[in-house]
Design a protein around this motif. Structure first.
Motif, PDB file in Angstrom:
ATOM      1  N   SER A  26      -4.014  -0.668   1.810  1.00 18.03           N
ATOM      2  CA  SER A  26      -3.820  -0.190   3.184  1.00 18.03           C
ATOM      3  C   SER A  26      -4.045   1.309   3.277  1.00 18.03           C
ATOM      4  CB  SER A  26      -2.403  -0.508   3.662  1.00 18.03           C
ATOM      5  OG  SER A  26      -2.221  -1.895   3.712  1.00 18.03           O
ATOM      6  N   LYS A  74      -0.112  -2.204  -0.431  1.00 19.03           N
ATOM      7  CA  LYS A  74       0.087  -0.779  -0.116  1.00 19.03           C
ATOM      8  C   LYS A  74      -1.090   0.051  -0.593  1.00 19.03           C
ATOM      9  CE  LYS A  74       5.108  -0.410   0.146  1.00 19.03           C
ATOM     10  NZ  LYS A  74       6.334  -0.214  -0.635  1.00 19.03           N
ATOM     11  N   GLN A 134       0.965   1.492   6.734  1.00 20.27           N
ATOM     12  CA  GLN A 134       1.453   0.722   5.596  1.00 20.27           C
ATOM     13  C   GLN A 134       1.641  -0.749   5.964  1.00 20.27           C
ATOM     14  OE1 GLN A 134       2.130   1.757   2.156  1.00 20.27           O
ATOM     15  NE2 GLN A 134       0.488   2.959   3.069  1.00 20.27           N
TER      16      GLN A 134
END
Lengths: 222, 254
Positions: A174, A171, A179
């Protein structure tokens, strides 16, 4: 004096002047992928190629590269789907994800320069990361590069976690607007067929089309 | 009329598969200068794929712009006054009309995103204007040099539209004093067939056969030959190279 040799474009662009959609598959081949997972990945890549081959424009436009980690290795440099030979990957080593991401970003940047030199039109490139672990190297600067590249519309980055992946780290790596997604079991085949159809859509897109990934169905756990 | 011309817009194979309409439009109008000399006025437009009103927008833009140009040339004796700011105000008027249509329909102006290319060809001079991709060509014997290079952003699926905030800054306008014998206009669906992107030159063999046939026709709108053009634009030969909507206007002075 002999006259200077005239500029000759690389054969790949001379034979195929179609616009390109570059895609780097960034695949985790660390030791934990050994056995069933890695053979499911290999299966998935074969299905990926077959699916692209059924689209006569995508086959000339989707430009594929594969980078595995670790160690970080360019297993396939950019090639259009018709020339692309699916590799048989083996699982070994640790998870230098940060270095792999930096490698992919450099490859995408260089590829765009090559397109420009050869006056080949292109779409926004894709970097597609699949991992079942957590980085074993320094990854913060790679995450920053991902966020900056996304914000500048330099490329699209998408991460998929396989069971065992550290979703929290994924997460952080990204981009906020895309996500990571967890793979359901070992549904690599479904994942790659979905990716092929997404890339086909991109490679057919027209001016004004904003291409976003279709919702992952059939292979993700969200 | 001292021109023979034909034009066609056909939906691309990917649009047909999705059951979508043709987002391209094309219009040819025969106008006259104040001194009575004929002016060929031609426009093509390509509505953006994601804009919901794109097929309305491209048709409206072509219709309004050609009508505007026709009116503007009727009170002047050559096309020089259409250069620069006057051209920008003509396009601004088209955008106004699209804005009104958007207000009437209660949708955002971006749903009317479209490119726009036009040529007005008088006896001694010509004016070209263009926003977005697609291209126009001038026939010089066997050569068909392009007028403006198609406007593409960094990526192949990005271009400029007349509905963009800074569209008028991106409008390209050119006034040339020359007796133009042949012109062609196309939307981006045919770019890859008519242009060599590597060397940035026209692929002249694209134009030689259709212009060869057009030159044998009588003056006016060549409807019979136009059917042949449509069939060719829909052929597998063309669809193997592009799955986009395609528009072509060809005009040849008699």
């Amino acid at each position: 004096m002999f006259p200077q040799k005239p500029f000759e474009p690389p054969k790949e662009f001379f034979d195929n002047p179609e616009q390109r959609c570059a895609c780097v598959l960034l695949l985790d081949t660390s030791g934990s992928m050994a056995g069933q997972p890695i053979s499911a990945v290999n299966d998935g890549i074969r299905a990926f190629k077959e699916a692209l081959m059924t689209d006569e424009l995508a086959v000339k436009r989707v430009d594929l590269a594969i980078v595995t980690f670790g160690p970080v290795e360019i297993v396939r440099d950019f090639q259009t789907a018709d020339d692309f030979q699916p590799p048989t990957l083996e699982a070994k080593g640790d998870t230098p994800m940060g270095e792999a991401i930096r490698q992919a970003i450099t490859m995408v940047r260089n590829r765009k320069d090559t397109y420009k030199e050869n006056r080949i039109a292109y779409y926004r490139p894709w970097i597609f990361l699949i991992t079942d672990g957590a980085p074993t190297d320094a990854w913060k600067s790679a995450a920053t590069s991902v966020h900056e590249g996304e914000a500048a519309k330099g490329f699209n980055f998408f991460a998929v976690g396989v069971e065992g992946a550290n979703l929290e780290t994924l997460k952080e790596i990204s981009p906020p607007n895309r996500q990571p997604v967890m793979l359901k079991g070992l549904n690599f085949r479904e994942l790659f067929i979905w990716l092929s159809s997404s890339l086909s859509t991109v490679s057919h897109s027209k001016p004004g089309d904003e291409v976003s990934l279709p919702h992952p169905t059939g292979w993700a756990t969200i | 009329m001292d021109w023979r011309y034909l034009f066609a817009s056909v939906p691309g194979s990917s649009h047909l598969r999705r059951g979508a309409h043709c987002d391209d439009a094309s219009v040819v109008v025969e106008g006259h200068l104040a001194n009575g000399s004929p002016v060929l006025i031609a426009a093509v437009a390509d509505g953006a794929g994601t804009a919901s009103r794109s097929s309305v927008a491209s048709k409206l833009a072509c219709r309004v712009l050609t009508a505007q140009i026709s009116e503007a040339v009727s009170i002047i004796d050559d096309l020089a006054p259409l250069d620069g700011d006057r051209a920008r105000s003509l396009v601004a008027h088209v955008v106004d009309q699209l804005n009104r249509e958007a207000d009437r329909e209660g949708v955002a102006i971006r749903e009317y995103a479209t490119t726009l290319l036009a040529a007005a060809v008088g006896p001694k001079d010509v004016v070209f204007l263009q926003i977005g991709d697609g291209a126009m060509f001038v026939g010089e014997g066997d050569d068909y040099p392009w007028v403006f290079w198609p406007q593409h952003g960094e990526y192949a699926n990005t271009t400029n539209f007349i509905t963009d905030r800074d569209a008028l800054n991106r409008l390209e306008v050119d006034h040339v004093r020359a007796e133009i014998k042949e012109v062609a206009l196309m939307t981006d669906g045919l770019e890859r067939l008519a242009l060599n992107f590597r060397d940035q030159v026209t692929h002249d063999p694209f134009f030689a056969p259709p212009f060869g046939q057009l030159r044998q026709q009588a003056a006016g709108h060549c409807i019979w030959l136009e059917q042949g053009l449509e069939a060719w634009l829909k052929s597998d030969l063309v669809n193997g190279r592009t799955d986009d909507d395609k528009t072509l206007i060809l005009a040849s002075r008699v």
